[in-house]
Motif scaffolding. Structure first.
Motif, PDB file in Angstrom:
ATOM      1  N   MET A 103       0.838  -1.196   0.000  1.00 25.81           N
ATOM      2  CA  MET A 103       0.000   0.000   0.000  1.00 25.81           C
ATOM      3  C   MET A 103       0.874   1.248   0.000  1.00 25.81           C
ATOM      4  SD  MET A 103      -3.116  -0.960  -0.145  1.00 25.81           S
ATOM      5  CE  MET A 103      -3.842   0.662   0.143  1.00 25.81           C
ATOM      6  N   PHE A 104       0.518   2.159  -0.879  1.00 30.85           N
ATOM      7  CA  PHE A 104       1.242   3.432  -0.923  1.00 30.85           C
ATOM      8  C   PHE A 104       0.279   4.515  -1.395  1.00 30.85           C
ATOM      9  CE2 PHE A 104       3.661   6.755  -3.047  1.00 30.85           C
ATOM     10  CZ  PHE A 104       4.623   7.049  -2.102  1.00 30.85           C
ATOM     11  N   GLY A 105       0.073   5.517  -0.560  1.00 32.54           N
ATOM     12  CA  GLY A 105      -0.765   6.644  -0.930  1.00 32.54           C
ATOM     13  C   GLY A 105      -2.170   6.247  -1.320  1.00 32.54           C
ATOM     14  N   GLY A 106      -2.714   5.242  -0.660  1.00 33.31           N
ATOM     15  CA  GLY A 106      -4.053   4.786  -0.997  1.00 33.31           C
ATOM     16  C   GLY A 106      -4.113   3.914  -2.234  1.00 33.31           C
ATOM     17  N   HIS A 107      -2.942   3.577  -2.775  1.00 31.73           N
ATOM     18  CA  HIS A 107      -2.878   2.749  -3.980  1.00 31.73           C
ATOM     19  C   HIS A 107      -2.343   1.374  -3.598  1.00 31.73           C
ATOM     20  CE1 HIS A 107      -2.225   2.195  -8.391  1.00 31.73           C
ATOM     21  NE2 HIS A 107      -1.348   1.320  -7.938  1.00 31.73           N
ATOM     22  N   ARG A 108      -3.016   0.342  -4.033  1.00 29.83           N
ATOM     23  CA  ARG A 108      -2.593  -1.023  -3.722  1.00 29.83           C
ATOM     24  C   ARG A 108      -1.806  -1.584  -4.898  1.00 29.83           C
ATOM     25  NH1 ARG A 108      -6.630  -5.458  -1.214  1.00 29.83           N
ATOM     26  NH2 ARG A 108      -6.491  -3.895   0.445  1.00 29.83           N
ATOM     27  N   PHE A 109      -0.506  -1.788  -4.684  1.00 31.88           N
ATOM     28  CA  PHE A 109       0.353  -2.408  -5.697  1.00 31.88           C
ATOM     29  C   PHE A 109       0.380  -3.915  -5.418  1.00 31.88           C
ATOM     30  CE2 PHE A 109       1.701   1.958  -5.629  1.00 31.88           C
ATOM     31  CZ  PHE A 109       2.020   2.246  -6.951  1.00 31.88           C
ATOM     32  N   MET A 110      -0.176  -4.674  -6.343  1.00 30.65           N
ATOM     33  CA  MET A 110      -0.368  -6.100  -6.127  1.00 30.65           C
ATOM     34  C   MET A 110       0.884  -6.909  -6.433  1.00 30.65           C
ATOM     35  SD  MET A 110      -3.454  -6.190  -5.032  1.00 30.65           S
ATOM     36  CE  MET A 110      -3.678  -7.973  -5.025  1.00 30.65           C
ATOM     37  N   ASP A 111       1.052  -7.991  -5.683  1.00 32.49           N
ATOM     38  CA  ASP A 111       2.087  -8.968  -5.980  1.00 32.49           C
ATOM     39  C   ASP A 111       1.545  -9.934  -7.033  1.00 32.49           C
ATOM     40  OD1 ASP A 111       4.833  -9.854  -4.506  1.00 32.49           O
ATOM     41  OD2 ASP A 111       3.801 -11.594  -5.337  1.00 32.49           O
ATOM     42  N   ASP A 112       2.441 -10.722  -7.638  1.00 35.80           N
ATOM     43  CA  ASP A 112       1.990 -11.677  -8.651  1.00 35.80           C
ATOM     44  C   ASP A 112       1.297 -12.888  -8.030  1.00 35.80           C
ATOM     45  OD1 ASP A 112       5.008 -12.153  -7.979  1.00 35.80           O
ATOM     46  OD2 ASP A 112       4.242 -14.101  -8.639  1.00 35.80           O
ATOM     47  N   LYS A 113       1.570 -13.152  -6.745  1.00 38.96           N
ATOM     48  CA  LYS A 113       1.009 -14.340  -6.095  1.00 38.96           C
ATOM     49  C   LYS A 113      -0.066 -13.925  -5.106  1.00 38.96           C
ATOM     50  CE  LYS A 113       2.292 -18.455  -3.440  1.00 38.96           C
ATOM     51  NZ  LYS A 113       3.405 -19.175  -2.769  1.00 38.96           N
ATOM     52  N   PRO A 114      -1.287 -14.357  -5.313  1.00 34.99           N
ATOM     53  CA  PRO A 114      -2.350 -14.027  -4.350  1.00 34.99           C
ATOM     54  C   PRO A 114      -1.970 -14.513  -2.956  1.00 34.99           C
ATOM     55  CG  PRO A 114      -3.288 -14.959  -6.350  1.00 34.99           C
ATOM     56  CD  PRO A 114      -1.805 -15.136  -6.448  1.00 34.99           C
ATOM     57  N   GLY A 115      -2.092 -13.624  -1.983  1.00 35.07           N
ATOM     58  CA  GLY A 115      -1.727 -13.998  -0.619  1.00 35.07           C
ATOM     59  C   GLY A 115      -0.267 -13.788  -0.315  1.00 35.07           C
ATOM     60  N   GLY A 116       0.529 -13.540  -1.333  1.00 39.64           N
ATOM     61  CA  GLY A 116       1.935 -13.231  -1.133  1.00 39.64           C
ATOM     62  C   GLY A 116       2.832 -14.438  -0.966  1.00 39.64           C
ATOM     63  N   HIS A 117       4.121 -14.160  -0.738  1.00 41.46           N
ATOM     64  CA  HIS A 117       5.142 -15.205  -0.623  1.00 41.46           C
ATOM     65  C   HIS A 117       5.592 -15.433   0.811  1.00 41.46           C
ATOM     66  CE1 HIS A 117       5.538 -13.963  -4.897  1.00 41.46           C
ATOM     67  NE2 HIS A 117       5.863 -15.232  -5.090  1.00 41.46           N
ATOM     68  N   GLY A 118       4.877 -14.877   1.787  1.00 45.93           N
ATOM     69  CA  GLY A 118       5.287 -15.052   3.166  1.00 45.93           C
ATOM     70  C   GLY A 118       6.466 -14.167   3.501  1.00 45.93           C
ATOM     71  N   MET A 119       7.371 -14.662   4.304  1.00 49.98           N
ATOM     72  CA  MET A 119       8.577 -13.914   4.668  1.00 49.98           C
ATOM     73  C   MET A 119       9.604 -14.073   3.539  1.00 49.98           C
ATOM     74  SD  MET A 119       7.641 -12.522   7.421  1.00 49.98           S
ATOM     75  CE  MET A 119       9.187 -11.771   7.926  1.00 49.98           C
ATOM     76  N   VAL A 120      10.127 -12.946   3.093  1.00 48.75           N
ATOM     77  CA  VAL A 120      11.011 -12.953   1.920  1.00 48.75           C
ATOM     78  C   VAL A 120      12.312 -12.238   2.237  1.00 48.75           C
ATOM     79  CG1 VAL A 120      11.241 -12.300  -0.502  1.00 48.75           C
ATOM     80  CG2 VAL A 120       8.990 -12.919   0.410  1.00 48.75           C
ATOM     81  N   ASP A 121      13.448 -12.930   2.010  1.00 49.81           N
ATOM     82  CA  ASP A 121      14.746 -12.256   2.105  1.00 49.81           C
ATOM     83  C   ASP A 121      15.220 -11.931   0.692  1.00 49.81           C
ATOM     84  OD1 ASP A 121      15.524 -14.684   1.058  1.00 49.81           O
ATOM     85  OD2 ASP A 121      16.658 -15.323   2.821  1.00 49.81           O
ATOM     86  N   LEU A 122      16.414 -11.380   0.580  1.00 50.62           N
ATOM     87  CA  LEU A 122      16.882 -10.922  -0.730  1.00 50.62           C
ATOM     88  C   LEU A 122      17.051 -12.059  -1.730  1.00 50.62           C
ATOM     89  CD1 LEU A 122      19.268  -8.089  -1.560  1.00 50.62           C
ATOM     90  CD2 LEU A 122      19.820 -10.339  -2.470  1.00 50.62           C
ATOM     91  N   PRO A 123      17.720 -13.164  -1.390  1.00 49.95           N
ATOM     92  CA  PRO A 123      17.830 -14.251  -2.378  1.00 49.95           C
ATOM     93  C   PRO A 123      16.470 -14.771  -2.829  1.00 49.95           C
ATOM     94  CG  PRO A 123      19.437 -14.562  -0.633  1.00 49.95           C
ATOM     95  CD  PRO A 123      18.527 -13.460  -0.179  1.00 49.95           C
TER      96      PRO A 123
END
Length: 660
Positions: free
Chosen positions: A356-376
């Motif tokens: 979320m940024f400025g009332g705008h929802r930028f979606m990820d490609d995976k519904p529900g997300g990828h959980g905890m994500v590190d750089l690799p």
């Protein structure tokens, strides 16, 4: 009243007249002698030269043009001898009647006549103009047997340019064509008129243009004595021309064949570079064109076919067309985050499936997300949310300051002409890009889109390949080059075109190692795994999918979208993983997901490079991408040469997502 003179007076008068006449005659003879002395003594050299010019003709000896070969000596551009039927207009009374008479002896079709007329308009009246080229021996014999009937008509032996591989690597090699008025003006500006006396051809594009001075050679001269009819009687002196130098390229034409065949009938580009030298191993732009069409002057039909084709075969997509890089931008974003201290290698962030940024929802490609994500993991699974947040933390200036030394948004300086700058977006760039003040303001939401390779980002495949080559070469960047040796054909002397370091980007080894290992994991278990399944070597890569139009909240379904509005397919790769000898970027226009179209092409090229063989896969066959995600959330984009001026906003709607 009559006047009477004495005999003495008459005699004196007569003598005066004789004296005056004598003085006049003496003065006239004196002037004549003085003139003779001036012409014969004072101006001797001048008039002797003029007289010799009337008797002696200085004929240019056009040098042979240098050849072009690949790194293994395979000829890519060469010369061959053939006969040409030529007409000197100043020596022909009735041009049309002469051409009609010649047409009764040999075949002269409408295309020959049109080309002759065009060349006649561009040439000087005393120059010979070809009416037919590449005469057979039988045609030569026919013309010579009846040449006495056609004053001003000659059969000349000429060298012709030949491109034996047709459209293969055509955008790199380029082509030559007849010198036109614009070329003459350019030659005059360079002060090289003498060296082009008698020359009819000049480089028009590609290496033929950029290395024109090297390939052309030095024009020689021949002095011949001519009779009153202007025909040569005997040779007086001869200074032979110096043949142009040959070019040996860094290209491997066999690799080029593999790459171009892998594209099939699809549009796109590929650039493969040696990271340690900057030498270009393959440079593909599909579709191509046959440079042989241009040598004698392209026909109206052929030109119309090329120029009006919706596929734009004359455009060098590899160095001129710029595209949003999509997720292939993420490894460089990861390096930017590490270098700026905004991220560590092991630091994790939660991915709920959107940012979320400025009332705008930028979606990820995976519904529900990828959980905890590190750089690799962010690189392996191509997590959009990770890079939304990173872009916000870096800011647009932080992104641009890191990407600029990598060559994004600037010309690399490759020795092939026609390179575009691309677009590295900044607030300053946007102010210059748009005229209306309301469009010049930079919005924070635009920074978010830039972070995943969308937004205003637009880079050429060459820039992507060169940036990757620098990354896997520990920050050492070289200027890409296609010519490896300049060879003197007479002596065999080979001048090496030394690799030219551009800069060394200060990257920490541990950061480089982490990003490179993540890219290796992309091909092991990530979005590139299917394309590189069973490879007997380890290679790093990153898929990318670049939007061509905005989803506006709708779900992307490829089959429901017009072919030319489908996503562009990207893949960047390097190999072997431990000590890379090749770094490449592949772009398939409207090819869909990166793993589907671009990655299989990269696999075939790397297989050939490392294993010396072609992979058994039909040209143009796509590999199913499966369910592995790549990206997207971004804004409408097209190539730089057809950029959309629409301004992204930071509204509150959900952006549509495309998955790979």
């Amino acid at each position: 009243m009559m006047e009477f003179r004495t005999p003495d007076e008459e005699l004196g008068r007569f003598r005066r007249r004789v004296l005056i006449a004598g003085i006049f005659i003496a003065v006239c003879f004196g002037l004549l002698v003085a003139r003779f002395w001036f012409l014969q003594v004072v101006r001797y050299d001048y008039y002797h030269t003029r007289a010799e010019d009337n008797r002696i003709a200085l004929l240019p000896i056009v040098p042979g043009r240098g050849s072009i070969t690949d790194r293994n000596g395979v000829p890519l551009a060469r010369n061959y001898a053939a006969y040409t039927l030529e007409i000197t207009p100043s020596r022909v009374r009735d041009l049309e009647a002469t051409i009609d008479g010649l047409a009764e002896i040999i075949e002269i079709d409408a295309r020959d006549r049109r080309r002759f007329k065009k060349l006649l308009e561009e040439s000087k009246n005393f120059e010979s103009v070809p009416i037919r080229t590449r005469l057979t021996e039988e045609e030569v014999a026919r013309v010579i047997a009846r040449r006495y009937q056609f004053p001003g008509v000659e059969v000349q032996a000429r060298l012709f340019r030949d491109y034996p591989h047709g459209d293969l690597a055509s955008h790199v090699i380029g082509y030559i064509g007849r010198i036109n008025q614009r070329d003459r003006e350019r030659i005059e500006e360079s002060g090289d008129e003498a060296n082009y006396r008698g020359s009819e051809y000049i480089g028009k594009s590609g290496l033929e243009l950029s290395y024109e001075a090297v390939l052309h050679g030095i024009t020689g001269a021949e002095q011949v004595e001519v009779n009153a009819g202007g025909r040569a009687v005997r040779q007086l002196a001869r200074t032979p021309g110096v043949a142009g130098n040959d070019l040996e390229l860094t290209l491997n034409i066999e690799m080029q064949k593999v790459a171009e065949a892998a594209f099939g009938k699809r549009r796109g580009a590929l650039v493969a570079i040696e990271p340690a030298t900057g030498g270009v191993l393959a440079l593909v732009s599909k579709p191509g064109y046959d440079p042989n069409l241009f040598v004698d002057g392209i026909s109206t039909e052929d030109w119309k076919s090329l120029n009006e084709s919706p596929d734009h075969p004359l455009v060098n997509r590899a160095i001129f067309s710029a595209y949003p890089p999509g997720s292939t931008f993420k490894p460089f974003m990861a390096m930017a985050g590490l270098s700026a201290g905004k991220r560590t290698i092991t630091q994790t962030i939660p991915d709920p499936g959107y940012f979320m940024f400025g009332g705008h929802r930028f979606m990820d490609d995976k519904p529900g997300g990828h959980g905890m994500v590190d750089l690799p993991k962010s690189i392996v699974v191509s997590c959009n949310t990770y890079y939304y947040q990173l872009a916000n933390d870096l800011g647009i200036d932080g992104i641009a300051n890191f990407m600029r030394p990598l060559g994004f948004g600037s010309r690399t300086g490759i020795d092939v002409p026609g390179e575009a700058e691309g677009v590295l977006p900044t607030p300053e760039w946007k102010k210059k890009r748009f005229r209306k003040k309301e469009h010049q303001k930079w919005f924070g939401g635009e920074t978010i889109s830039v972070g995943i390779g969308q937004g205003y980002n637009a880079y050429t495949p060459l820039q992507m390949a060169n940036a990757l080559a620098a990354l896997v070469n520990d920050g050492k960047m070289f200027r890409p080059h296609v010519v490896r040796h300049v060879v003197n054909p007479a002596t065999g002397e080979r001048r090496v075109v030394e690799p030219e370091p551009i800069r060394t980007i200060p990257l920490k080894p541990e950061h480089v190692a982490a990003v490179r290992q993540a890219m290796v994991d992309v091909n092991r278990a990530g979005t590139g795994a299917r394309a590189f399944a069973g490879a007997p070597y380890s290679a790093g890569g990153k898929t990318g999918t670049a939007q061509v139009f905005s989803l506006r909240g709708q779900r992307y379904v490829e089959g429901r979208v017009s072919e030319r509005l489908r996503d562009h397919s990207w893949f960047i790769a390097y190999a072997p993983a431990d000590k890379p000898t090749i770094a490449l970027a592949v772009l398939v226009e409207n090819g869909g997901f990166g793993a589907q179209s671009a990655a299989p092409i990269a696999r075939q090229v790397i297989d050939f490079h490392l294993l010396g063989k072609r992979r058994e896969q039909p040209a143009g066959e796509d590999i199913d991408a499966g369910d592995e995600g790549d990206e997207h959330a971004g804004h409408k984009h097209a190539e730089v040469h057809a950029a959309d001026p629409a301004q992204p906003d930071a509204g509150g709607h959900d952006e549509g997502v495309r998955s790979e």
